[in-house]
Design an enzyme around this catalytic site. Structure first.
Site, PDB file in Angstrom:
ATOM      1  N   LYS A   1     -12.929  -3.848   7.473  1.00 30.24           N
ATOM      2  CA  LYS A   1     -12.735  -4.636   6.264  1.00 30.24           C
ATOM      3  C   LYS A   1     -13.852  -5.646   6.088  1.00 30.24           C
ATOM      4  O   LYS A   1     -14.528  -6.049   7.043  1.00 30.24           O
ATOM      5  CB  LYS A   1     -11.393  -5.364   6.306  1.00 30.24           C
ATOM      6  CG  LYS A   1     -11.225  -6.303   7.497  1.00 30.24           C
ATOM      7  CD  LYS A   1      -9.879  -7.007   7.478  1.00 30.24           C
ATOM      8  CE  LYS A   1      -9.730  -7.945   8.673  1.00 30.24           C
ATOM      9  NZ  LYS A   1      -8.539  -8.814   8.585  1.00 30.24           N
TER      10      LYS A   1
ATOM     11  N   GLN B   1       1.265 -10.772  -3.448  1.00 26.22           N
ATOM     12  CA  GLN B   1      -0.114 -10.333  -3.198  1.00 26.22           C
ATOM     13  C   GLN B   1      -0.706  -9.777  -4.483  1.00 26.22           C
ATOM     14  O   GLN B   1      -0.079  -8.975  -5.171  1.00 26.22           O
ATOM     15  CB  GLN B   1      -0.152  -9.254  -2.120  1.00 26.22           C
ATOM     16  CG  GLN B   1      -0.132  -9.796  -0.712  1.00 26.22           C
ATOM     17  CD  GLN B   1      -0.503  -8.727   0.304  1.00 26.22           C
ATOM     18  OE1 GLN B   1       0.035  -7.640   0.277  1.00 26.22           O
ATOM     19  NE2 GLN B   1      -1.409  -9.049   1.199  1.00 26.22           N
TER      20      GLN B   1
ATOM     21  N   ARG C   1       7.524 -11.328   4.758  1.00 26.58           N
ATOM     22  CA  ARG C   1       7.120 -11.173   6.157  1.00 26.58           C
ATOM     23  C   ARG C   1       7.845 -12.201   7.010  1.00 26.58           C
ATOM     24  O   ARG C   1       7.942 -13.374   6.645  1.00 26.58           O
ATOM     25  CB  ARG C   1       5.603 -11.335   6.308  1.00 26.58           C
ATOM     26  CG  ARG C   1       4.816 -10.273   5.565  1.00 26.58           C
ATOM     27  CD  ARG C   1       3.325 -10.437   5.727  1.00 26.58           C
ATOM     28  NE  ARG C   1       2.599  -9.439   4.953  1.00 26.58           N
ATOM     29  CZ  ARG C   1       1.272  -9.365   4.861  1.00 26.58           C
ATOM     30  NH1 ARG C   1       0.527 -10.246   5.500  1.00 26.58           N
ATOM     31  NH2 ARG C   1       0.707  -8.431   4.119  1.00 26.58           N
TER      32      ARG C   1
ATOM     33  N   HIS D   1      -8.097  -0.815   0.117  1.00 25.88           N
ATOM     34  CA  HIS D   1      -7.123  -1.883  -0.114  1.00 25.88           C
ATOM     35  C   HIS D   1      -7.936  -3.141  -0.430  1.00 25.88           C
ATOM     36  O   HIS D   1      -8.881  -3.451   0.304  1.00 25.88           O
ATOM     37  CB  HIS D   1      -6.287  -2.189   1.132  1.00 25.88           C
ATOM     38  CG  HIS D   1      -5.688  -0.992   1.807  1.00 25.88           C
ATOM     39  ND1 HIS D   1      -4.331  -0.839   1.964  1.00 25.88           N
ATOM     40  CD2 HIS D   1      -6.253   0.092   2.405  1.00 25.88           C
ATOM     41  CE1 HIS D   1      -4.080   0.285   2.626  1.00 25.88           C
ATOM     42  NE2 HIS D   1      -5.242   0.862   2.906  1.00 25.88           N
TER      43      HIS D   1
ATOM     44  N   CYS E   1       0.793  -1.238   0.000  1.00 25.00           N
ATOM     45  CA  CYS E   1       0.000   0.000   0.000  1.00 25.00           C
ATOM     46  C   CYS E   1       0.828   1.293   0.000  1.00 25.00           C
ATOM     47  O   CYS E   1       0.486   2.229  -0.757  1.00 25.00           O
ATOM     48  CB  CYS E   1      -1.015  -0.002   1.135  1.00 25.00           C
ATOM     49  SG  CYS E   1      -0.500  -0.784   2.654  1.00 25.00           S
TER      50      CYS E   1
ATOM     51  N   HIS F   1      -5.084  -0.956  -4.928  1.00 22.30           N
ATOM     52  CA  HIS F   1      -5.331   0.178  -4.044  1.00 22.30           C
ATOM     53  C   HIS F   1      -6.079   1.229  -4.846  1.00 22.30           C
ATOM     54  O   HIS F   1      -5.608   1.649  -5.909  1.00 22.30           O
ATOM     55  CB  HIS F   1      -4.012   0.714  -3.474  1.00 22.30           C
ATOM     56  CG  HIS F   1      -3.342  -0.280  -2.582  1.00 22.30           C
ATOM     57  ND1 HIS F   1      -2.336  -1.120  -3.026  1.00 22.30           N
ATOM     58  CD2 HIS F   1      -3.557  -0.602  -1.284  1.00 22.30           C
ATOM     59  CE1 HIS F   1      -1.961  -1.904  -2.033  1.00 22.30           C
ATOM     60  NE2 HIS F   1      -2.677  -1.613  -0.965  1.00 22.30           N
TER      61      HIS F   1
ATOM     62  N   ASP G   1      -2.630  -7.386  -5.209  1.00 20.76           N
ATOM     63  CA  ASP G   1      -3.156  -6.192  -4.558  1.00 20.76           C
ATOM     64  C   ASP G   1      -3.852  -5.250  -5.526  1.00 20.76           C
ATOM     65  O   ASP G   1      -3.575  -5.233  -6.723  1.00 20.76           O
ATOM     66  CB  ASP G   1      -2.003  -5.410  -3.913  1.00 20.76           C
ATOM     67  CG  ASP G   1      -1.976  -5.573  -2.406  1.00 20.76           C
ATOM     68  OD1 ASP G   1      -3.055  -5.685  -1.818  1.00 20.76           O
ATOM     69  OD2 ASP G   1      -0.879  -5.595  -1.838  1.00 20.76           O
TER      70      ASP G   1
END
Length: 581
Positions: free
Chosen positions: A410, A327, A309, A456, A280, A331, A329
């Site tokens: 979320k 990911q 991670r 997100h 992000c 945004h 992702d």
């Protein structure tokens, strides 16, 4: 029977299984009185109890415990609740030499009631609730499934206890069906299939970091190609942001304070940098490269971002929990008045993707956690916006209080696989905080500067985890469009090797993934090997097929036919393009 007292009711199901965990503890104290008791809650598929025992529990011990549990059920012992003042409660547990229970009592708030449940000669510290008698539990529908290690209170600095897992049902046939599903799940374990099918591997030299093998790369790239097609159609623009960025960026975003223990760091030019654990902040920096007006919004950035991670070694689990993953992702920067329409739009994209894989889902709304940034007013607006968007398209959601991200609430999408297991993959997170922390702006229709809102969202969750899920969902027998090898041509005799290669070349020229098996092996052996590899189509050719320009087609279900090469190519091209399950 009233639905209130069936396993359809989660509260009753948990109560039933919690009582069964007490029956396990009572059986343990009868057979092994030297063992100390820790905790024993109900969980999603059953229950567990943690014990401090001088010797490891063997399968024979589990069998003995099961037999004793069945006896306790037949005894129909009444469960009775009582309370004690703190000092009496501590003394009560000290007299029974239960140090873990004493610690739990000492950690309770001063005004908390200290309650116990008694069944026959057994007493346990417990808040409840429980069923009224051990006779309510069907002894022949109890199964102790495994033993693992578990640190006391989840603290790796504390003693390692032994955790016995079990499950139970109101009927024996329900237990049998569950155990059959567990056995099927073992056959479908993505770690086992990943090795057998040549998809991915793990090495001790890189714990938690997957290696993609050639066939796994085909599967991965096919998924990514599909992902890109979907996102182009839904008006996303794809970006890529750096793997390593300054620590100051992560401090501004808030991730450093909330997530630094899971971040890998390095030093460049005597300055702290971090390898990104999420994408992000990179999207925010892209947005901030140029000015924007309300006409640009919503601005949808999609990114297949590789993130790292630092997961504890004990938490690693195949492709489901890794230390490096991609990911899928997105945004989205937008105005507040656009939130409802955009969430609806995302939910419809999710529905399209999950439907293709045959994955039904449920939606969970997670609200403000204790560890959060931003005002309660902003959180309430964000939570209401998500709820209103989902209900406006006829979807239902389950409330999950206090489990939102630190920056916003979320919607989590829990997909259900072919074995009835659920996996949290997709998520839509509404963020009022990060755009303001980075001073993002757009010029509104009124000519004034405004702060955008950020959404997100991921649909697969991560490429790695989703590959693990669908590997188990399909049992490795992927639909044609996903199969790394879609067809294999098998000549019966060396005389038709050239014809076999010609058939394979025609399939490959049409955009399909075909191989030949020219080994000097019997055709039955070749077919069995191809079936073991879950290849959708086995194409057998001999002298007759070579003369007539046909192939003998056998699919992995066992159906057989004879087709011309041109008809077969046309059929498989259509099946591949249609992405038939």
């Amino acid at each position: 029977m009233d639905n209130q007292f069936t396993f359809e009711n989660k509260e009753y199901r948990d109560t039933y299984r919690h009582t069964t965990s007490h029956i396990l503890a009572q059986a343990m104290k009868r057979l092994h009185p030297e063992v100390k008791l820790a905790i024993g809650p109900a969980i999603e598929d059953g229950f567990y109890y943690d014990f401090d025992a001088p010797e490891p529990f063997t399968p024979e011990v589990l069998e003995e415990l099961e037999a004793e549990m069945r006896k306790i059920c037949k005894e129909k012992l009444k469960l009775e609740r009582f309370e004690l003042p703190r000092e009496e409660a501590i003394k009560f547990m000290e007299e029974r030499d239960e140090p873990y229970k004493v610690e739990l009592i000492n950690d309770l708030p001063d005004d908390a009631p200290i309650s116990f449940y008694k069944q026959g000669d057994f007493v346990d510290l417990c808040a409840g609730p429980h069923v009224d008698s051990t006779g309510r539990i069907k002894g022949n529908a109890i199964k102790l499934t495994s033993v693992t290690g578990a640190y006391w209170r989840g603290d790796s600095n504390r003693k390692m206890l032994q955790r016995i897992y079990g499950t139970c049902f109101p009927k024996k046939d329900e237990l049998d069906a569950y155990l059959a599903r567990i056995e099927e799940a073992k056959k479908r374990d993505h770690r086992k299939l990943g090795k057998e099918l040549g998809l991915f591997a793990f090495r001790d030299e890189a714990p938690g970091f997957p290696f993609y093998l050639p066939k796994g790369m085909v599967l991965r790239n096919t998924l990514i190609d599909y992902w890109r097609q979907v996102h182009r159609r839904w008006d996303y623009v794809e970006i890529s942001t750096p793997q390593i960025m300054r620590r100051t960026l992560w401090e501004t975003s808030g991730h450093w304070d909330h997530y630094k223990d899971n971040m890998y760091t390095t030093v460049i030019d005597e300055e702290d940098f971090a390898i990104k654990p999420m994408n992000c902040p990179g999207s925010i920096l892209v947005y901030d490269l140029e000015p924007h007006s309300y006409r640009d919004l919503p601005l949808r950035y999609a990114e297949l971002g590789a993130v790292h991670r630092h997961e504890l070694s004990g938490a690693l689990h195949g492709m489901f929990r890794v230390r490096a993953f991609t990911q899928d992702d997105a945004h989205i920067l937008l105005a507040k008045e656009q939130i409802t329409d955009e969430v609806i739009r995302i939910a419809r994209l999710f529905d399209e993707v999950y439907s293709l894989f045959g994955l039904p889902y449920k939606i969970e709304l997670s609200t403000m956690p204790d560890d959060h940034i931003g005002t309660r007013e902003d959180w309430e607006k964000a939570e209401n916006a998500l709820a209103d968007a989902i209900t406006s398209i006829g979807k239902e959601y389950i409330l999950n209080p206090g489990d939102g991200a630190f920056y916003g609430p979320k919607l989590d999408f829990h997909i259900q696989d072919s074995l009835g297991r659920t996996w949290q993959c997709g998520t839509i997170q509404l963020d009022y905080q990060l755009p303001g922390r980075f001073d993002l702006e757009y010029v509104g229709a009124d000519g004034e500067k405004h702060t955008p809102v950020m959404i997100h969202r991921v649909v697969f969750g991560s490429i790695e985890r989703f590959i693990g899920v669908i590997t188990e969902h399909f049992g490795g027998a992927f639909p044609l469009w996903l199969s790394p090898v879609q067809a294999v041509v098998m000549p019966i005799t060396d005389r038709v090797n050239d014809y076999a290669q010609k058939v394979c070349d025609q399939l490959n020229a049409a955009g399909l993934r075909c191989e030949t098996d020219l080994r000097n092996e019997k055709i039955g052996y070749k077919i069995r090997e191809a079936q073991g590899q879950k290849i959708p189509y086995m194409l057998v050719v001999g002298d007759k097929e070579a003369e007539s320009g046909t192939v003998s087609v056998r699919d992995r279900k066992g159906d057989q036919s004879v087709e011309s090469v041109s008809d077969l190519v046309a059929r498989l091209v259509k099946e591949n393009a249609d992405r038939v399950q």
